[in-house]
Structure formats: structure tokens, C-alpha cells
Write a protein that holds these residues in place. Structure first.
Motif, short mmCIF file in Angstrom:
data_model
loop_
_atom_site.label_atom_id
_atom_site.label_comp_id
_atom_site.label_asym_id
_atom_site.label_seq_id
_atom_site.Cartn_x
_atom_site.Cartn_y
_atom_site.Cartn_z
N GLU A 190 0.84 -1.21 0.00
CA GLU A 190 0.00 0.00 0.00
C GLU A 190 0.87 1.26 0.00
OE1 GLU A 190 -3.69 -1.96 2.55
OE2 GLU A 190 -2.21 -0.72 3.58
N ASN A 228 -5.15 -6.38 -11.61
CA ASN A 228 -6.14 -6.63 -10.55
C ASN A 228 -5.54 -6.47 -9.16
OD1 ASN A 228 -8.20 -7.07 -12.35
ND2 ASN A 228 -8.05 -9.29 -12.29
N THR A 229 -4.28 -6.82 -9.00
CA THR A 229 -3.60 -6.67 -7.71
C THR A 229 -3.53 -5.19 -7.32
OG1 THR A 229 -2.28 -8.64 -8.13
CG2 THR A 229 -1.47 -7.12 -6.44
N ARG A 272 -8.21 0.21 -4.09
CA ARG A 272 -9.54 0.23 -3.47
C ARG A 272 -9.43 0.09 -1.95
NH1 ARG A 272 -10.72 -3.06 -7.79
NH2 ARG A 272 -11.13 -4.86 -6.45
N ILE A 273 -8.48 -0.69 -1.48
CA ILE A 273 -8.24 -0.81 -0.04
C ILE A 273 -7.78 0.55 0.51
CG2 ILE A 273 -6.71 -1.82 1.73
CD1 ILE A 273 -6.78 -4.43 -0.03
N SER A 315 -5.26 -2.71 -8.58
CA SER A 315 -6.62 -2.20 -8.46
C SER A 315 -7.19 -2.51 -7.07
CB SER A 315 -7.50 -2.81 -9.55
OG SER A 315 -8.81 -2.32 -9.45
N THR A 316 -6.97 -3.72 -6.60
CA THR A 316 -7.44 -4.12 -5.27
C THR A 316 -6.77 -3.28 -4.18
OG1 THR A 316 -7.90 -6.36 -6.01
CG2 THR A 316 -7.59 -6.05 -3.63
N THR A 327 -10.75 2.65 0.93
CA THR A 327 -11.52 2.23 2.11
C THR A 327 -10.86 2.76 3.39
OG1 THR A 327 -12.25 0.24 0.99
CG2 THR A 327 -12.40 0.22 3.38
#
Length: 122
Positions: free
Chosen positions: A11, A41-42, A48-49, A44-45, A52
Motif C-alpha cells: 500500500e 487486478n492486484t 480500493r483498499i 486495483s485491489t 476504504t
């Protein structure tokens, strides 16, 4: 904004790129990452985390999103440094500086620069 959750290594790497760019699409972040590049996808995830957790926000462009830092690098640096100081050095800047000196993580030039800063702020 002192209630940030700490970032994982992945992150933090993504946040550094977003801070550097001022924001961008997932594909922009991936382009800036070192080889081997993670899967779309990694990343992108992870983004999004980060959203959040309150670190980024997005603007929608159809089905794609442009992500932007919601907090500055300086804000995060203050929180992380404060936690480091509190959790590992009993809230003592002197102990923290002493640690870096003893671990030979500072050279004489850096020490001279710190002394000059201290003299300037007296």
C-alpha cells in the motif's frame, strides 16, 4: 486526521506513486512500478483498499477511475513519525536520534546539518 491505519508495504509503495504523480489511473501506477510489474487486478485491489482506509479518493470516467491522494505525504509522515517516536522511543526525540547515531545510520555531514538546524531554531 491522526486516525490513519498504517499502510502495508504494498500500500505504501502505491501511495508513494500516487503522491509523486498527484493521482492517476491504475495503469499509470503500474507503469511506474519496478519489474516484475504486479497484475492490474492486484494494484486495483490495493488502490480500493487505500480508498476504504481513507487515503485516496476517486473520480469516475465511465468504467475507469482516476485515484487521487486524500492525504498528503507530509500528513502521513507526521503520523508515522509520531507513532515511531511513541512506540519505540518513549516519546523522546533524543533517544531516537541517539539510536540512529549508534546504529551508524547517520554520517558526520548529516550530524553537522542537524546541529546547524538546532542552532538556527534556538
Amino acid at each position: 486526521m491522526n486516525e490513519f491505519k498504517e499502510l502495508t508495504k504494498a500500500e505504501e509503495q502505491i501511495m508513494h506513486e500516487l503522491w509523486e504523480m498527484g493521482g492517476g489511473f491504475v495503469k499509470d501506477v503500474i507503469e511506474r512500478l519496478p519489474e516484475p510489474k504486479p497484475a492490474y487486478n492486484t494494484v486495483s485491489t490495493i488502490v480500493r483498499i487505500l480508498e476504504t482506509k481513507g487515503f485516496v479518493t476517486h473520480i469516475s470516467f465511465g468504467k475507469s477511475h482516476q485515484y487521487r491522494p486524500k492525504i498528503t505525504k507530509e500528513e502521513y509522515k507526521k503520523v508515522i513519525t509520531g507513532k515511531l517516536l511513541t512506540n519505540y522511543f518513549d516519546n523522546s526525540p533524543k533517544r531516537m536520534l541517539s539510536f540512529f547515531l549508534e546504529e551508524k545510520q547517520m554520517d558526520i555531514k548529516e550530524l553537522d546539518d542537524i546541529l546547524a538546524l538546532l542552532n538556527k531554531h534556538k
